[in-house]
Write a protein that holds these residues in place. Sequence first.
Motif, PDB file in Angstrom:
ATOM      1  N   GLN A 158       0.831  -1.206   0.000  1.00  0.00           N
ATOM      2  CA  GLN A 158       0.000   0.000   0.000  1.00  0.00           C
ATOM      3  C   GLN A 158       0.864   1.255   0.000  1.00  0.00           C
ATOM      4  OE1 GLN A 158      -3.185   0.096  -0.422  1.00  0.00           O
ATOM      5  NE2 GLN A 158      -3.678  -2.064  -0.170  1.00  0.00           N
ATOM      6  N   ASP A 159       1.961   1.230   0.725  1.00  0.00           N
ATOM      7  CA  ASP A 159       2.860   2.385   0.754  1.00  0.00           C
ATOM      8  C   ASP A 159       3.473   2.642  -0.624  1.00  0.00           C
ATOM      9  OD1 ASP A 159       2.384   2.746   3.452  1.00  0.00           O
ATOM     10  OD2 ASP A 159       4.169   1.635   4.086  1.00  0.00           O
ATOM     11  N   ILE A 160       3.837   1.571  -1.315  1.00  0.00           N
ATOM     12  CA  ILE A 160       4.385   1.708  -2.666  1.00  0.00           C
ATOM     13  C   ILE A 160       3.392   2.429  -3.562  1.00  0.00           C
ATOM     14  CG2 ILE A 160       5.033   0.420  -4.748  1.00  0.00           C
ATOM     15  CD1 ILE A 160       6.172  -1.769  -2.862  1.00  0.00           C
ATOM     16  N   LEU A 161       2.141   2.002  -3.502  1.00  0.00           N
ATOM     17  CA  LEU A 161       1.107   2.584  -4.353  1.00  0.00           C
ATOM     18  C   LEU A 161       0.766   4.015  -3.942  1.00  0.00           C
ATOM     19  CD1 LEU A 161      -1.149  -0.571  -4.655  1.00  0.00           C
ATOM     20  CD2 LEU A 161       0.233   0.449  -6.463  1.00  0.00           C
ATOM     21  N   LYS A 162       0.726   4.265  -2.639  1.00  0.00           N
ATOM     22  CA  LYS A 162       0.397   5.610  -2.157  1.00  0.00           C
ATOM     23  C   LYS A 162       1.442   6.624  -2.615  1.00  0.00           C
ATOM     24  CE  LYS A 162      -0.400   4.351   2.182  1.00  0.00           C
ATOM     25  NZ  LYS A 162      -0.695   4.407   3.637  1.00  0.00           N
ATOM     26  N   ASP A 163       2.673   6.168  -2.791  1.00  0.00           N
ATOM     27  CA  ASP A 163       3.739   7.061  -3.247  1.00  0.00           C
ATOM     28  C   ASP A 163       3.747   7.236  -4.762  1.00  0.00           C
ATOM     29  OD1 ASP A 163       4.509   7.505  -0.684  1.00  0.00           O
ATOM     30  OD2 ASP A 163       6.437   6.459  -0.807  1.00  0.00           O
ATOM     31  N   GLY A 164       2.806   6.608  -5.448  1.00  0.00           N
ATOM     32  CA  GLY A 164       2.678   6.829  -6.885  1.00  0.00           C
ATOM     33  C   GLY A 164       3.518   5.931  -7.767  1.00  0.00           C
ATOM     34  N   HIS A 165       4.023   4.836  -7.207  1.00  0.00           N
ATOM     35  CA  HIS A 165       4.829   3.908  -7.988  1.00  0.00           C
ATOM     36  C   HIS A 165       3.935   2.847  -8.633  1.00  0.00           C
ATOM     37  CE1 HIS A 165       8.277   5.798  -6.181  1.00  0.00           C
ATOM     38  NE2 HIS A 165       7.837   5.504  -4.970  1.00  0.00           N
ATOM     39  N   ALA A 166       4.460   2.175  -9.631  1.00  0.00           N
ATOM     40  CA  ALA A 166       3.763   1.061 -10.260  1.00  0.00           C
ATOM     41  C   ALA A 166       4.240  -0.241  -9.641  1.00  0.00           C
ATOM     42  CB  ALA A 166       4.020   1.056 -11.765  1.00  0.00           C
ATOM     43  N   ILE A 167       3.419  -1.273  -9.782  1.00  0.00           N
ATOM     44  CA  ILE A 167       3.823  -2.586  -9.310  1.00  0.00           C
ATOM     45  C   ILE A 167       3.643  -3.600 -10.429  1.00  0.00           C
ATOM     46  CG2 ILE A 167       3.354  -2.133  -6.887  1.00  0.00           C
ATOM     47  CD1 ILE A 167       0.747  -3.690  -7.185  1.00  0.00           C
ATOM     48  N   GLY A 168       4.404  -4.683 -10.329  1.00  0.00           N
ATOM     49  CA  GLY A 168       4.313  -5.756 -11.299  1.00  0.00           C
ATOM     50  C   GLY A 168       4.433  -7.100 -10.608  1.00  0.00           C
ATOM     51  N   ASN A 169       4.197  -8.135 -11.372  1.00  0.00           N
ATOM     52  CA  ASN A 169       4.124  -9.513 -10.892  1.00  0.00           C
ATOM     53  C   ASN A 169       5.495 -10.182 -11.051  1.00  0.00           C
ATOM     54  OD1 ASN A 169       3.479 -12.363 -10.790  1.00  0.00           O
ATOM     55  ND2 ASN A 169       1.370 -11.856 -11.320  1.00  0.00           N
ATOM     56  N   HIS A 170       5.955 -10.867  -9.995  1.00  0.00           N
ATOM     57  CA  HIS A 170       7.272 -11.515 -10.010  1.00  0.00           C
ATOM     58  C   HIS A 170       7.162 -12.969  -9.520  1.00  0.00           C
ATOM     59  CE1 HIS A 170      11.525 -11.051 -10.669  1.00  0.00           C
ATOM     60  NE2 HIS A 170      11.881 -11.198  -9.408  1.00  0.00           N
ATOM     61  N   THR A 171       5.999 -13.584  -9.781  1.00  0.00           N
ATOM     62  CA  THR A 171       5.601 -14.928  -9.339  1.00  0.00           C
ATOM     63  C   THR A 171       5.401 -14.978  -7.823  1.00  0.00           C
ATOM     64  OG1 THR A 171       7.786 -15.991  -8.977  1.00  0.00           O
ATOM     65  CG2 THR A 171       6.933 -15.954 -11.246  1.00  0.00           C
ATOM     66  N   PHE A 172       4.869 -16.091  -7.356  1.00  0.00           N
ATOM     67  CA  PHE A 172       4.563 -16.219  -5.928  1.00  0.00           C
ATOM     68  C   PHE A 172       5.779 -16.634  -5.106  1.00  0.00           C
ATOM     69  CE2 PHE A 172       3.031 -18.388  -2.120  1.00  0.00           C
ATOM     70  CZ  PHE A 172       2.166 -17.427  -1.616  1.00  0.00           C
ATOM     71  N   ASN A 173       6.604 -17.521  -5.669  1.00  0.00           N
ATOM     72  CA  ASN A 173       7.738 -18.057  -4.914  1.00  0.00           C
ATOM     73  C   ASN A 173       9.087 -17.784  -5.564  1.00  0.00           C
ATOM     74  OD1 ASN A 173       6.506 -19.500  -2.619  1.00  0.00           O
ATOM     75  ND2 ASN A 173       5.535 -20.743  -4.200  1.00  0.00           N
TER      76      ASN A 173
END
Length: 215
Positions: free
Chosen positions: A74-89
Amino acid sequence: MPLIPAKVPIVVKKMFPNYIWDIPTSEKTIYLTFDDGPTPEITPWTLEALKKHEAKATFFCIGNNIEEHPNILQDILKDGHAIGNHTFNHVKGWNTKTSDYIAEVIKTQGIMDSKIHTTKSANLFRPPYGRIKPSQGKKLLALHYKIIMWDILSFDWEQSVSPEACLNNVVSQATNGSIIVFHDSVKASRNMQYALPKVLEYYSKKGFSFKALAF
């Protein structure tokens, strides 16, 4: 020392044209990316370092880490950054059945979507270690994922690489549109915490901006 170069050769990029290695642009823009988080030891520090330079970045998150530290996501998103998928494990594609690999991605996507209730997670995917079978890549592309590779490796995770060499891997090679790989992980912390502030300062003084990936 690493046997692969910090900057991806053009011939490699041409061999895999459906993957994204950089963002062609004439603008002074760099795309910082961070793999393997979120981690409480390093990710909050990374967010503060980026904030000092009004820099945006993209965080490729491991599904298991998201489950354990949803507040940091949530902090990453609140700061305006994007997120991506890097698998579960953090699985190696070369050693994993294609069906199992895709299941890892889909599981992580479901966790991301349930935690953030937004389209911010978008469709960005980075294969751990950069190792992905053609069959896996084909299926992910069919699922409308953008497979994000890189132009520059900092080698921050590599213990044989000094902090100074990690910094030099970036500032000697990165240019307009480069996608740069760092890691917000404990293993990479020594090199990354040395190099990142200096990278931000170096390119800011040259008039570059730091943007999150968006498609």
